[in-house]
Write a protein that holds these residues in place. Structure first.
Motif, mmCIF file in Angstrom:
data_model
loop_
_atom_site.group_PDB
_atom_site.id
_atom_site.type_symbol
_atom_site.label_atom_id
_atom_site.label_comp_id
_atom_site.label_asym_id
_atom_site.label_seq_id
_atom_site.Cartn_x
_atom_site.Cartn_y
_atom_site.Cartn_z
ATOM 1 N N GLY A 42 0.820 -1.219 0.000
ATOM 2 C CA GLY A 42 0.000 0.000 0.000
ATOM 3 C C GLY A 42 0.849 1.263 0.000
ATOM 4 N N VAL A 43 1.913 1.261 0.770
ATOM 5 C CA VAL A 43 2.817 2.420 0.811
ATOM 6 C C VAL A 43 3.504 2.606 -0.538
ATOM 7 C CG1 VAL A 43 4.963 3.271 1.844
ATOM 8 C CG2 VAL A 43 3.157 2.386 3.304
ATOM 9 N N MET A 44 3.898 1.509 -1.164
ATOM 10 C CA MET A 44 4.533 1.593 -2.483
ATOM 11 C C MET A 44 3.579 2.174 -3.529
ATOM 12 S SD MET A 44 7.050 -1.627 -3.368
ATOM 13 C CE MET A 44 5.858 -2.288 -4.456
ATOM 14 N N VAL A 45 2.339 1.729 -3.515
ATOM 15 C CA VAL A 45 1.348 2.242 -4.472
ATOM 16 C C VAL A 45 1.105 3.722 -4.227
ATOM 17 C CG1 VAL A 45 -1.095 2.106 -5.116
ATOM 18 C CG2 VAL A 45 0.249 0.022 -4.898
ATOM 19 N N ARG A 49 1.846 6.899 -6.826
ATOM 20 C CA ARG A 49 0.849 7.909 -7.220
ATOM 21 C C ARG A 49 1.338 9.317 -6.882
ATOM 22 N NH1 ARG A 49 -4.529 4.626 -5.340
ATOM 23 N NH2 ARG A 49 -4.444 3.114 -7.017
ATOM 24 N N GLN A 50 1.997 9.452 -5.744
ATOM 25 C CA GLN A 50 2.525 10.765 -5.369
ATOM 26 C C GLN A 50 3.620 11.191 -6.349
ATOM 27 O OE1 GLN A 50 3.912 11.001 -1.345
ATOM 28 N NE2 GLN A 50 4.042 13.215 -1.394
ATOM 29 N N GLU A 51 4.458 10.261 -6.765
ATOM 30 C CA GLU A 51 5.502 10.569 -7.740
ATOM 31 C C GLU A 51 4.888 11.021 -9.061
ATOM 32 O OE1 GLU A 51 9.147 8.386 -10.146
ATOM 33 O OE2 GLU A 51 7.961 7.238 -8.716
ATOM 34 N N LYS A 52 3.809 10.366 -9.492
ATOM 35 C CA LYS A 52 3.145 10.760 -10.736
ATOM 36 C C LYS A 52 2.538 12.150 -10.607
ATOM 37 C CE LYS A 52 2.441 6.137 -12.321
ATOM 38 N NZ LYS A 52 1.666 4.945 -12.235
ATOM 39 N N ALA A 53 1.985 12.459 -9.436
ATOM 40 C CA ALA A 53 1.422 13.792 -9.208
ATOM 41 C C ALA A 53 2.511 14.858 -9.261
ATOM 42 C CB ALA A 53 0.697 13.831 -7.864
ATOM 43 N N VAL A 54 3.654 14.577 -8.683
ATOM 44 C CA VAL A 54 4.770 15.524 -8.726
ATOM 45 C C VAL A 54 5.236 15.712 -10.162
ATOM 46 C CG1 VAL A 54 7.188 15.855 -8.051
ATOM 47 C CG2 VAL A 54 5.509 15.158 -6.354
ATOM 48 N N GLN A 55 5.270 14.643 -10.952
ATOM 49 C CA GLN A 55 5.667 14.757 -12.356
ATOM 50 C C GLN A 55 4.689 15.630 -13.134
ATOM 51 O OE1 GLN A 55 5.941 10.696 -13.682
ATOM 52 N NE2 GLN A 55 8.046 10.455 -12.952
ATOM 53 N N VAL A 94 -3.606 8.912 -15.617
ATOM 54 C CA VAL A 94 -2.334 8.198 -15.670
ATOM 55 C C VAL A 94 -2.548 6.859 -14.970
ATOM 56 C CG1 VAL A 94 0.090 8.219 -15.005
ATOM 57 C CG2 VAL A 94 -1.045 10.370 -15.606
ATOM 58 N N ASP A 95 -2.384 5.778 -15.701
ATOM 59 C CA ASP A 95 -2.560 4.421 -15.148
ATOM 60 C C ASP A 95 -3.908 4.265 -14.439
ATOM 61 O OD1 ASP A 95 -0.086 3.772 -16.120
ATOM 62 O OD2 ASP A 95 0.943 4.152 -14.226
ATOM 63 N N ASP A 96 -4.967 4.705 -15.089
ATOM 64 C CA ASP A 96 -6.339 4.594 -14.577
ATOM 65 C C ASP A 96 -6.585 5.400 -13.302
ATOM 66 O OD1 ASP A 96 -6.990 2.936 -16.680
ATOM 67 O OD2 ASP A 96 -6.452 1.123 -15.578
ATOM 68 N N ILE A 97 -5.730 6.354 -13.001
ATOM 69 C CA ILE A 97 -5.934 7.262 -11.867
ATOM 70 C C ILE A 97 -6.143 8.653 -12.451
ATOM 71 C CG2 ILE A 97 -4.954 8.220 -9.745
ATOM 72 C CD1 ILE A 97 -5.381 5.236 -9.570
#
Length: 153
Positions: A42-45, A49-55, A94-97
């Motif tokens: 769960g922490v990895m997921v 998602r946080q990394e994608k938001a920062v990108q 991004v990836d269904d999010i």
């Protein structure tokens, strides 16, 4: 010899109890490891998602930084194309999010000089659900070629 047989006869049940206690300890340990593994996933997921938001936010900042040194009439349409309030959000999948983003900006006028370029304070927000709503923001300054004439504090 008779005493040894008597001693062994009285201790036969302890082997079964010892084995049951051993199995219970191992089961509790494995259950704890499974819970830790699930939490780690769960922490990895969430970190992904946080990394994608920062990108996404960095991408929008870079889009705005490309207009650095231009006039405010060039920068304002860029800011408006990204979205300027939380009610009219733009989004990207991004990836269904679904990630929602918007920008806030304001002129930064703390100069008394008459020949200083105007700075815009820009903050890009990205919001997503993970499963609760998360928000990150990146901020920067953009310099325009517009001159501030007699700006006051």
């Amino acid at each position: 010899m008779n005493g040894i047989k008597q001693f062994r006869k009285n201790k036969q049940g302890f082997l079964l109890v010892d084995a049951m206690i051993g199995v219970l300890v191992v089961a509790i340990g494995l259950a704890a490891l499974a819970a830790l593994y699930t939490y780690g996933i769960g922490v990895m997921v969430s970190a992904d998602r946080q990394e994608k938001a920062v990108q996404i936010a960095a991408e929008k900042i870079e889009l705005l930084k490309a207009a650095d040194g231009h006039s405010s009439s060039d920068i304002d349409p860029l800011i408006n194309s990204i979205g300027t309030d939380e009610q009219n959000l733009k989004s990207v999948d991004v990836d269904d999010i679904k990630f929602y983003f918007w920008v806030t900006s304001k002129p930064f006028e703390e100069y008394k000089d008459t020949d200083v370029n105007r700075l815009y304070y820009v903050k890009v927000f990205v919001k997503w659900s993970d499963p609760r709503i998360q928000t990150i923001s990146l901020e920067t300054y953009i310099r325009t070629k517009d001159k501030v004439k007699g700006a006051a504090l």
